[in-house]
Design an enzyme around this catalytic site. Structure first.
Site, PDB file in Angstrom:
ATOM      1  N   PRO A   2     -31.999 -31.677  -3.169  1.00 16.84           N
ATOM      2  CA  PRO A   2     -31.157 -30.558  -2.718  1.00 16.84           C
ATOM      3  C   PRO A   2     -32.010 -29.346  -2.352  1.00 16.84           C
ATOM      4  CG  PRO A   2     -30.559 -31.284  -4.946  1.00 16.84           C
ATOM      5  CD  PRO A   2     -31.804 -31.990  -4.571  1.00 16.84           C
ATOM      6  N   GLU A   3     -31.769 -28.792  -1.189  1.00 14.75           N
ATOM      7  CA  GLU A   3     -32.455 -27.575  -0.779  1.00 14.75           C
ATOM      8  C   GLU A   3     -31.469 -26.403  -0.868  1.00 14.75           C
ATOM      9  OE1 GLU A   3     -35.582 -27.217   1.669  1.00 14.75           O
ATOM     10  OE2 GLU A   3     -35.952 -29.336   2.066  1.00 14.75           O
TER      11      GLU A   3
END
Ligand code: ZN
Length: 271
Positions: A2-3
Site C-alpha cells: 500500500p502506498e
C-alpha cells in the site's frame, strides 16, 4: 504494497463508519505484527469514541476521546476488512462498534499498531523525522531546493527519502519524474528550480488522481465484506518496460535498478 493513496483511501473508508462511533470490543488474535501490540491497547480502545481519523505519510490515525491516537501502518500486505462474512486467520486485530466490525488483516505481518498521546504526535519518533506531506502547502520549491542542496544521490532516491518528502513510494516517484520530464538518475542537488517547480504539481496530481481512483471504488466498501487498501490505477511508466512512451516521442520505457528497486523511465523525454 500500500502506498500513500491506498492509505488515504483506507482512512477515508474507515472514517465513514468509525467517525463518532464508540468502540465496544477490541480483540487481539496474536501478540504482535512487526512489533508487539501496545500492552494497554485493548484497555485504552475499549469504550473509547473515535473522534476523527487522519493520515500522516503512510500511517493511518484513529483519534480517540481519551487523548490517545491509535496509529496503524499497513506494511507490505495489510488491509482493513469491514464487516467480513467470515473470519480470516490473518485478522490479527478486530474492532467492533455497535454497527460494524473492522478486522486488520495482515498475512505478512510487516504492519504495525501503536498508541501515541494525541498531543504529542509530532514528537513521536516515526513522525518527528518526516519531511512535509506531499499534498500540503509545506512542499515548496524552497523546501526541496534546500533539502536537496549538495546531494549527489539520484533524485529518484532522494524523493524516496521520507525526511525530504513524507510518504512517497516507488510507483509514484517514477510517475511524477516521468510527468515532470526529469531523469531519475539526475543528482538531487543538480535538479534546477524550474524542474522542481514542475515536479511538485506532478507529484500532487499523480497522488490526487490515484486517491480519486480509490475513492471511486469506495462505494464498494459499503458492501458487506468490503476491503480497504488496494485498487488498480493506470500508470504511465511504472511496470511498462519495453512499451512505447505515452508521449509518442519514440522512446521505449526502460527499467533500471536504483536502491534495490526498479525505476521505470523514458530515455527520450526525461533529462
Ligand atoms: Zn518519453
Amino acid at each position: 504494497m500500500p502506498e500513500l493513496p491506498e492509505v488515504e483511501t483506507t482512512v477515508r473508508g474507515l472514517a465513514q463508519f468509525l467517525e463518532g462511533a464508540q468502540i465496544e470490543r477490541v480483540q487481539l488474535n496474536r501478540p504482535d505484527l512487526r512489533r508487539p501490540f501496545p500492552p494497554d491497547l485493548v484497555q485504552i480502545m475499549t469504550g473509547a469514541t473515535v473522534e476523527s481519523l487522519s493520515r500522516r505519510a503512510k500511517y493511518g490515525l484513529l483519534h480517540t476521546d481519551r487523548g490517545q491516537s491509535m496509529v496503524f501502518h499497513l506494511g507490505m500486505s495489510g488491509r482493513w476488512r469491514i464487516d467480513p462474512d467470515e473470519p480470516d486467520k490473518h485478522d490479527h486485530l478486530v474492532i467492533d462498534t455497535a454497527a460494524h466490525r473492522f478486522a486488520l488483516c495482515d498475512p505478512r505481518r510487516f504492519g504495525s499498531v501503536d498508541l501515541v498521546a494525541s498531543d504529542a504526535l509530532d514528537a513521536w519518533p516515526q513522525f518527528a523525522a518526516l519531511g512535509p506531506e506531499p499534498l500540503s502547502d509545506a512542499l515548496t520549491v524552497g523546501h526541496l531546493k534546500s533539502a536537496l542542496a549538495g546531494r549527489k544521490q539520484a533524485i529518484k532516491l532522494c524523493l524516496l527519502d521520507q525526511a525530504i518528502v513524507a510518504g512517497l513510494g516507488n510507483i509514484y516517484v517514477c510517475e511524477a519524474l516521468w510527468r515532470a520530464r526529469i531523469h531519475p538518475r539526475k543528482q538531487g542537488g543538480k535538479v534546477t528550480k524550474p524542474q522542481l517547480a514542475r515536479l511538485i504539481p506532478q507529484i500532487q496530481d499523480v497522488l490526487t488522481e490515484s486517491i480519486r481512483d480509490g475513492g471511486s471504488s469506495l462505494r464498494d466498501y459499503a458492501q458487506p465484506d468490503g476491503e480497504l487498501g488496494y485498487f488498480a490505477t493506470r500508470f504511465d511508466v511504472y511496470d511498462r518496460v519495453g512499451e512505447p512512451c505515452r508521449r509518442g516521442d519514440g522512446g521505449t520505457i526502460r527499467r533500471i535498478p536504483q536502491g534495490g528497486r526498479s525505476t521505470f523511465y523514458c530515455p527520450v523525454c526525461q533529462r
